[in-house]
Design an enzyme around this catalytic site. Sequence first.
Site, PDB file in Angstrom:
ATOM      1  CD  GLU A 239      -2.884  -0.867   2.410  1.00  0.00           C
ATOM      2  OE1 GLU A 239      -3.952  -0.355   2.074  1.00  0.00           O
ATOM      3  OE2 GLU A 239      -2.576  -1.150   3.571  1.00  0.00           O
ATOM      4  CG  HIS A 263      -7.778  -8.030   3.984  1.00  0.00           C
ATOM      5  ND1 HIS A 263      -9.107  -8.210   4.269  1.00  0.00           N
ATOM      6  CD2 HIS A 263      -7.505  -6.742   4.319  1.00  0.00           C
ATOM      7  CE1 HIS A 263      -9.611  -7.073   4.747  1.00  0.00           C
ATOM      8  NE2 HIS A 263      -8.659  -6.180   4.791  1.00  0.00           N
TER       9      HIS A 263
END
Length: 512
Positions: A239, A263
């Site tokens: 990210e 996730h």
Amino acid sequence: MVNPVNLLAENPLREGLDETNVPVAATIVIFGVTGDLAARKLSSALYNLAHDNLLPQPYTVVGVGRRDWTDEKLRDEMSKDVAKFSRTGINDTVWSGFAESMFYQQVQFDKVEDYHKLGERLDQLDRERGTQANRLFYLAIPPDLYSEVAGFLGESGLNKSDGYTRIIIEKPLGKDLDSARVLNQNLRKVYQEDQIYRIDHYLGKETVQNIAVFRFANAIFEPLWNRNYIDNIQITVAETVSVESRGQYYDESGAMRDIIQNHVLQVLSLVAMEPPAVWNAMDIHDEKVKLLRAIRPIDPSEVGQYSVRGQYSEGSVEGKQVKAYLQSDEIAPNSTTETYVALKLLIDNWRWADVPFYLRTGKALPKRVTEVALKFRNTPLTLFGKAAGTPTPNRLILRIQPDEGITIRFDAKLPGQAVKLREVNMDFRYGTSFGVPTPEAYERLLLDALLGDSKLFARDDEVDVAWVLMTRFLEGWAAQGITKLPQYPAGSWGPTEADEWIEQDGRSWRRL
Ligand code: BG6
């Protein structure tokens, strides 16, 4: 009443579905409607479902919050959120129908009488609007309130109705194994497992759903999908964002709890599980649990061998200056919360024995990329001689986001008189192959919850095994007593320690 079959005919996103896939009349009750999740994700997801004619007919949305809002105020606020965040923008006709179906009810979360009042309002709306007491509650509230709110929903009888009652919650589901179990027990005092929908928004992403289709709807990949052909698998969630305004949550959580425990383990389960006997929720959950149970739990004392952590220092990402994690708002100046983590997991089953799964995630990295990369074993020998170059091991890359697609990398002959090897790509891109818009993860998940389909949600035992595995790491790190984590400048690919760590295995991170 709109004819469900017509809805299906008009809508390309419903291609291949029949009228059993149109949800029955229902009310969606959003607790915490004045908060961030509702503003950023839920309002536009519901709006887009309305836009695509996919909501139940009829439907009602009831926003619940502690603030003294009115129906009008809720509609005003939601229209601003939808205009800002919806992937289709905002269309006046769709909006006015949507807004008319929306109501606000004030509830102080610790006052049982307010829950009774909510119940009366829902009954009244059922009578007026024909929603038949089917109710989907979404707890978009701070997770430390889940147990309390679920308790009051139970006490006031709102956990049951003459129709169906379901509840959606989202991570963090606990902080570690013990707290996750307490939360689950509290929920289970009030709800049956099949009423509870645990969202992991990664499962709603098209590309994550496609992992199963890629594996199980094609015959050419699955024969290679095992230890005989695969050297290692890397799952990356990189990210560019930093902690930004979420310091209070993030410093308590860290990359492991925020991304890996949920996730990444969900993605890993889909990549590594066996094909279920039937494509239904129970069989899929069973296979995922079986896979997770085969992951070798580490001994906390081995944590250094199986993981690396890091924290970003000052730097720049995509041309923007980023301050160090430790200097960010709401972060303890001596915090040892990881903003980067890499793990190695081994799966002790017939398919995967000795194939390392390297998982990594980090904030303030140079690029936003989520992908799964399978690296195949090398050819048994170098047939074309030194001058041709050594064959590069093949790679298959599932690009989850952005630039969604699948790439196979293989060696080809460079045109010319001599034999020279060059790596080339064979590429599939969602963007160019299909002309339909991709729905947002929350749209798909809300719709599935309305349909009573829990395939893309996490079952309690999946969450439990994930915590069993991850808690070993958390305990190991706590026992190390490290007072300062390895630092990496914002805008770099994580701490150098992570490179050295994987090199000890004779491997390296895929360059992204
Ligand atoms: C959330 C995390 O679950 O997922 C965030 O709390 C993270 O920290 C986000 O940024 C990433 O989601 P996506 O869909 O942008 O990959």
